[in-house]
Design an enzyme around this catalytic site. Structure first.
Site: not given
Length: 520
Positions: A73, A113, A176, A319
């Site tokens: 992440d 994200c 998420h 990312n």
């Protein structure tokens, strides 16, 4: 050949309760008996062949690989030893890269994200179903109906697809993708979920202060005090349970939140990086070390249980490196939140010993969109047909888009990774907070809210330092047209937005974040 007569009593006029009056039965003649014996042996042979065939099919089903996604992440492109870091220690990820195929030009579907994960899980560009902005505190204020504030139930997920193919499925770590009950991982194809629904979390949870759950139930205790180690524990615990059941192949998405903020690491891990003077970079290195340790533990278990050659593993980040976590994007400019290479280009590793070559590097353009079709191909299963278009989508546009771009946006990478086919020419699109971009072949066009558009040849210009827009106006116009056609094909507007403040923040990424040339 032979004759017999049966009488059936009234009380036995039901299936399975027929009685025979033996006095009425006439036995077959000797010639009929020979025919009967021949028929019996034929039947026996056919039965054995069918049994053998079923056994072969069962064995083939057990030959399907286990599937493992390890997702970092906000990790920087240069933050592996394999990609140039001279300060971080990532021996297990470096070993994973050496065991398989390293993809140097891998892209995710967004530089933030949540939409990036939506693209990964569906194999579809998230803008096609309205998933454009990040899910953050302002999303609800700039949003739509609560049930649409997340990954739409109208989309199949990776969990749905593989569960339909007979796999046990689990997601451990960061979700998420919405907290409404319709978005919960257990409702989206995952048999098991342990982690948090939100985008970030304290790395030292306590029983009375956390947002962690296991299959809908709040956690009461933790096997490890540090969250990254706990997620590794949980993934291994679930895999071990599947091995004991030995009933079906499994798929795990080990979705670490490291090295996302908050910047927190154990004292023991921090001590390994005392030589790094920048405190944020030091903590980042320690957080990456814990993530790398987790990857090593999982691979060690698979090796010890003779499953390493039976497991297809893919590793990448959701990312590029962020502005606030001490990450380093190596030779790339830009960061999380921008559409420069540093925001959307990530290191990707595929490993499947015995099935994929070891120590191979490919510069072909690949995408996180490719994970779903590649996993389904490895599982020997077809992608599910799309669900009907939901009410908020323009059905005409959806039909047109499917005719032009297909139902899914990813491709099966296995032939390419094995060297059995030439790399495909790819066209990838992005849109986020006043920015749009398209990469087609070697060229990439970026349009911005605060600057003229820019054109780069990113295969040779990793830093995106040579703007060719004026020098090659015909190519720029061609890419503009492709980008416009893609945007006009989308079936829905974004289902929620973010504060305009984020537009200004995104603009700063282009002004303030060039290449940091020295490895850190």
């Amino acid at each position: 050949m032979f004759r017999h007569t049966m009488t059936i009593s009234k009380r036995d006029r039901f299936p399975g309760r027929t009685t025979v009056n033996s006095a009425m039965l006439q036995l077959p003649t000797p010639s009929a008996q020979r025919c009967l014996r021949f028929a019996f042996f034929v039947l026996l042979f056919v039965t054995c062949e069918v049994a053998a065939s079923r056994s072969t099919l069962f064995a083939a089903s057990n030959d399907r690989p286990n599937l493992l996604i390890v997702l970092a992440d906000d990790m920087g492109y240069g933050d592996l030893g394999y990609t140039g870091s001279q300060q971080l220690q990532t021996p297990h990820l470096d070993s994973l890269a050496k065991s398989g195929v390293f993809c140097s030009e891998a892209y995710v579907t967004s530089s933030v994200c949540s939409p990036s994960r939506a693209g990964l899980l569906t194999g579809r560009d998230p803008r096609r179903f309205g998933y454009e902005s990040n899910l953050n505190q302002s999303a609800a204020a700039y949003g739509t109906r609560p049930e649409l504030l997340g990954l739409s139930p109208s989309e199949h997920t990776l969990g749905d697809q593989l569960r339909s193919a007979g796999y046990a499925t689990a997601l451990v770590g960061k979700w998420h993708l919405g907290s409404h009950e319709a978005h919960h991982p257990n409702a989206r194809g995952f048999d098991h979920f342990c982690g948090m629904l939100v985008g970030s979390h304290n790395y030292f949870p306590t029983p009375d202060k956390h947002q962690l759950e296991r299959n809908g139930e709040p956690l009461r205790e933790f096997s490890s005090p540090y969250l990254t180690d706990f997620f590794t524990d949980e993934a291994l615990r679930w895999i071990q349970g599947q091995d004991e059941a030995a009933s079906q192949p499994w798929m795990v998405m080990l979705s670490y939140n490291a090295p996302h903020t908050p910047m927190q690491a154990t004292d023991q891990d921090l001590a390994k990086f005392a030589h790094i003077s920048d405190p944020k970079r030091r903590t980042y290195a320690a957080m990456m070390y814990a993530l790398d340790r987790g990857v090593g533990r999982v691979r060690a278990y698979l090796d010890e249980t003779d499953q390493l050659e039976e497991t297809l593993i893919v590793f990448f980040s959701d990312n590029g490196g962020a502005t606030n976590n001490g990450s380093w994007n190596g030779p790339l400019s830009g960061v999380k939140g921008s559409l420069r290479e540093g925001g959307v280009r990530v290191p990707m590793i595929w490993s499947w010993p015995g099935q994929l070559p070891a120590g191979k590097r490919t510069d072909a353009v690949v995408s996180s969109l490719d994970v779903l079709p590649t996993f389904m191909a490895a599982a020997g299963a077809e992608l599910l047909p799309l669900k009907p278009s939901p009410s908020h989508e323009d059905k005409r546009n959806r039909r047109r888009a499917e005719a032009k771009y297909g139902a899914y946006d990813g491709i099966n990478l296995l032939p390419q990774l094995r060297g059995e086919s030439a790399p495909a020419t790819r066209t990838l699109f992005w849109r986020l907070q006043g920015q749009t971009a398209v990469r087609d072949g070697e060229d990439k066009l970026i349009t911005l809210s605060h600057r003229p558009a820019q054109l780069f040849q990113v295969t040779s210009d990793l830093a995106e330092a040579d703007d060719r827009f004026d020098a090659d106006r015909s190519r720029a116009e061609q890419l503009y047209k492709m980008l416009g056609e893609w945007e006009a094909s989308l079936a829905t507007v974004p289902l929620w937005g973010s504060s305009p403040m984020w537009d200004a923040e995104s603009a700063k990424h282009y002004d303030d974040w060039g290449v940091k040339s020295e490895p850190r």
